[in-house]
Each structure stands twice: as C-alpha cells, then as structure tokens.
Write an enzyme that holds these catalytic residues in place. Structure first.
Site, PDB file in Angstrom:
ATOM      1  N   ASP A 143      57.870  56.377   2.382  1.00  0.00           N
ATOM      2  CA  ASP A 143      58.495  56.955   3.484  1.00  0.00           C
ATOM      3  C   ASP A 143      59.835  56.127   3.523  1.00  0.00           C
ATOM      4  O   ASP A 143      59.721  55.078   3.316  1.00  0.00           O
ATOM      5  CB  ASP A 143      57.801  57.202   4.613  1.00  0.00           C
ATOM      6  CG  ASP A 143      57.134  55.603   4.980  1.00  0.00           C
ATOM      7  OD1 ASP A 143      56.586  55.176   3.974  1.00  0.00           O
ATOM      8  OD2 ASP A 143      57.039  55.360   6.034  1.00  0.00           O
ATOM      9  N   GLU A 164      54.492  53.974   6.042  1.00  0.00           N
ATOM     10  CA  GLU A 164      54.577  52.560   6.579  1.00  0.00           C
ATOM     11  C   GLU A 164      55.532  52.226   7.590  1.00  0.00           C
ATOM     12  O   GLU A 164      55.310  51.477   8.521  1.00  0.00           O
ATOM     13  CB  GLU A 164      55.112  51.883   4.923  1.00  0.00           C
ATOM     14  CG  GLU A 164      54.764  50.154   4.958  1.00  0.00           C
ATOM     15  CD  GLU A 164      56.035  49.639   6.001  1.00  0.00           C
ATOM     16  OE1 GLU A 164      56.009  48.302   6.422  1.00  0.00           O
ATOM     17  OE2 GLU A 164      57.259  49.998   6.111  1.00  0.00           O
TER      18      GLU A 164
END
Ligand SMILES: [Zn+2]
Length: 401
Positions: free
Chosen positions: A93, A158
């Site tokens: 991400d 994350e």
C-alpha cells in the site's frame, strides 16, 4: 567472499532492467487504503503475484476484509529449506499523492531520470517490495543451496496501522515459528549504514475542551474553551516532559516526544468566546514506558479541571514493541552482509516512526529494519534510486547464503 555470492550478485545485476520494469508497471496500479478513500491493494497484489509465478515461485494469499468490506491481500512465498527462516517484508500500500500541483510529473507514471525513479510509492515501499522479490529470484535461479530458508511477505495496510496486513498475518499460526527472523526494508538512510532495532510507541490524543460560548464583551457569562485548552495543554506538556524524561541512547531523539500538533478551527468571529476547542497531541514514547500510564496521567490532569469538561480520546495508538537485541541473529546477519558488500560497519538505532517490525517483535521474534533510501517517503516527487534497489537486493540474498 561468501560461497555462491558471485553467482547471486551477477544474477541480481542482470535483473536490473527487469527490476525497473516491475517498478514501472506497479506504480500506475494505485494501492491507497480504502479507509482513506482509495482502491486498496488487490489489483497491485494480482500483478505482483503474477510476476512471482512467472519465475516459477509458488505463492499463497491471505486476504482480510476491512471495515469498508474490501479484501486486503497479503502474499507469501518461500524458497529453500535451510534451518532458520529469514522473512523479507515489504508493504504494497501507499499513501495518496497529496497536493498534485507540487508534483513535477504524474505521480502514477514512473518517470526515469538517470538513476532516479520518480513516482508515488517508489521509495515507500516500492523499492523494498522489488528488491525483496528479486532477491528471492536470484536465490532460486542460482540453484545454490542456501543456509537459510527465505520467506517473502508482501503485505497490505501498513500506512494505516497494519490491522489487515502484518498484524493479522502474525496470527496465521502455521506461518511463523518462534525463531523466525524478519527484515523490513521500510526505513533507512542514504548509504545503508543504520540498522533500526527499536521503535517508540505512538499515541495520538484528541483533546476536546467543552466550555460555554458567549459574546467576547461578557466573558464572565461563559467559559472560554480556548483559554481552558491553553492552560490544560501547558500543564500536560510540563507534566509529560518531567515525568517521562528517561533517555535511551539507542533512539534519535533519545527522549520520548510529546507535541501539540493539530488545532481545529473554532469560532468565525473575533468577538465570540469559543465554547469548544479541539486540539491534538502526537506522543512518541520510549519502550521503557507504557502508553496506558501516559493516557492515565493526561486524563488525571483533565479530571482536575472544574471550569470546563475535558475529554481525552486515544485517536491512534500503537504500543511500543520490545527492542530487538543488538546481538540477535538477524542483526548479525544483516550487519555482516552490509560489511562484506559495502565495507562499512552499520550502527544500530531506534526511531520514532513505526513499521511492520513491531508485530513480530511483540510476539517475541527478532526483527531488523533496513534499506538504503533517500528519506522522501510521503513527499511530492518521491523517488528511489535504481542503484539502491539493486544493491539492497544483493544484501538480502547474501544474508541467506
Ligand atoms: Zn512504508
């Protein structure tokens, strides 16, 4: 020279164009958290899984559904059958591009300028993802029997706390053993001379002061929430800095930090005494302390205030994980690979930010955070160096030999 490294190093060099191509194809596939209005990592995960499979690697997917109903993918692949396992963890991400006008070119089309690759997510954590993937490829294609088994974990979520990524993955019981080691290329410096072995705990507090709004000419009839807020924040600031003053030389800065940051807009007019005042604090707390105690102490000050009601809310909270021993096997392996490949002796440090390393550490496993990077994460015109990406892949492969 470590046995077999010549061959592995040559292979990594021969991949450098492929590594750039993987980055070029990955960056346009956006992967911003659905919790901040993005599309999630699914399409990017499918692409990366395809690349791994094209090298003959087998992959497993662990998808977890988040609060928006979106499946958040995590990819696992392992190679070799050595004794211990070295996990290489990269996150798929990214944050959004931010103010588009600050970018010189399209953040989602990789711009290559000499050795530099510009684009959102190139450094954080595209470089980590690509260098880990190609380290595995080199180990497999070399045909060398490495001392360690190497696991690749490409994880989701994350940037917003890893609840549907690393944190959740750690609960897959068959996946990880107590003695597994973790390397997280998600923070570092420009020559790879620091290994992060500890992280502070993170606490964001939202502080709402409830007073009573009146005309500014008759303040006695109301309760000025702004004044109450100033007094409260000042008292809290002094209290936290004196009570939580321990120093830990591993960390930079060496003390816990407590900062008032965001302040919400209150009234529109100069002649109105505000009835509500909302501010925020960013606290980064050494692993020597418990966040519970910090929150309790702040609430205690709030409870003593009689003129206004003050609510203290834990807005974001990540309890500090235990620091990984400076002599842990994963740190030693990383250290000796960096020294052999670069001729430098890396320093061990602690940082104020948080990474995926916190989750294995909380389970009692050893984790080291390391990469060679330019410290441009989350900035406009984020970039990564091709040279760093290739050189880091060699370090990761070297660790396993
Ligand atoms: Zn990151």
């Amino acid at each position: 020279m470590t046995k077999g490294f010549d061959r592995v190093s040559g292979l990594v060099d021969s991949y450098s164009q492929d590594m750039v191509r993987t980055m070029k194809e990955m960056i346009p596939i956006r992967a911003v958290s659905p919790m901040s209005g993005g599309e999630g990592e699914m399409e990017r995960a499918r692409y990366l899984e395809g690349v791994l499979k094209s090298w003959g690697l087998s992959t497993h997917r662990y998808d977890y559904t988040d609060g928006t109903g979106t499946a958040r993918p995590n990819i696992i692949s392992t190679v070799g059958d050595g004794q211990g396992v070295i996990w290489l963890v990269g996150h798929m991400d990214t944050v959004a591009e931010g103010d588009r006008s600050l970018w010189k070119t399209d953040p989602f089309a990789l711009r290559l300028e000499g050795d530099l690759m510009y684009g959102r997510g190139t450094s954080d954590d595209g470089q980590g993802v690509v260098s880990c993937m190609y380290a595995l490829r080199a180990l497999v294609e070399s045909g060398i029997t490495a001392r360690y088994k190497v696991g690749l974990a490409l994880v989701a979520d994350e940037e917003l706390g890893s609840r549907f990524g690393m944190q959740k993955l750690m609960e897959e019981r068959k996946l990880f053993g107590k003695r597994d080691m973790f390397v997280v290329p998600d923070s570092g410096n420009s020559d790879g001379s620091v290994i992060e072995i500890g992280e502070k705990g993170l606490l964001w507090l939202k502080i709402t002061v409830n007073g009573r709004q009146v005309h500014a000419s008759t303040p006695g009839l109301g309760v000025n929430a702004f004044r109450e807020s100033i007094e409260f924040l000042h008292e809290v600031d002094v209290m936290l800095h004196s009570k939580y003053s321990k120093k830990n030389a591993l960390f930079r800065p060496s003390m816990s930090t407590f900062e008032m940051t965001k302040h919400e807009k209150n009234v529109d007019s100069t002649n109105i005494v505000p009835g509500t005042d909302i501010s925020y604090m960013d606290c980064r707390v050494l692993p020597d302390y418990r966040l519970d105690d910090v929150v309790k102490d702040v609430r205690e000050v709030a409870g003593r205030k009689t003129r206004a009601r003050i609510d203290v809310e834990e807005y974001v909270r990540d309890d500090p994980a235990p620091v990984t021993d400076a002599n842990a096997e994963v740190v030693k392996l990383l250290e000796s690979s960096i020294t052999e490949l670069r001729g430098i002796k890396p320093k061990k440090i602690g940082i104020g930010g948080g990474t995926c390393a916190a989750f294995p550490r909380k389970k009692g496993m050893q984790a080291a955070v390391w990469m060679t990077e330019q410290d441009v994460a989350h900035q406009p015109n984020e970039y990564a160096r091709v040279g760093d990406m290739v050189a880091d892949a060699k370090v990761f492969a070297h660790m396993a030999l």
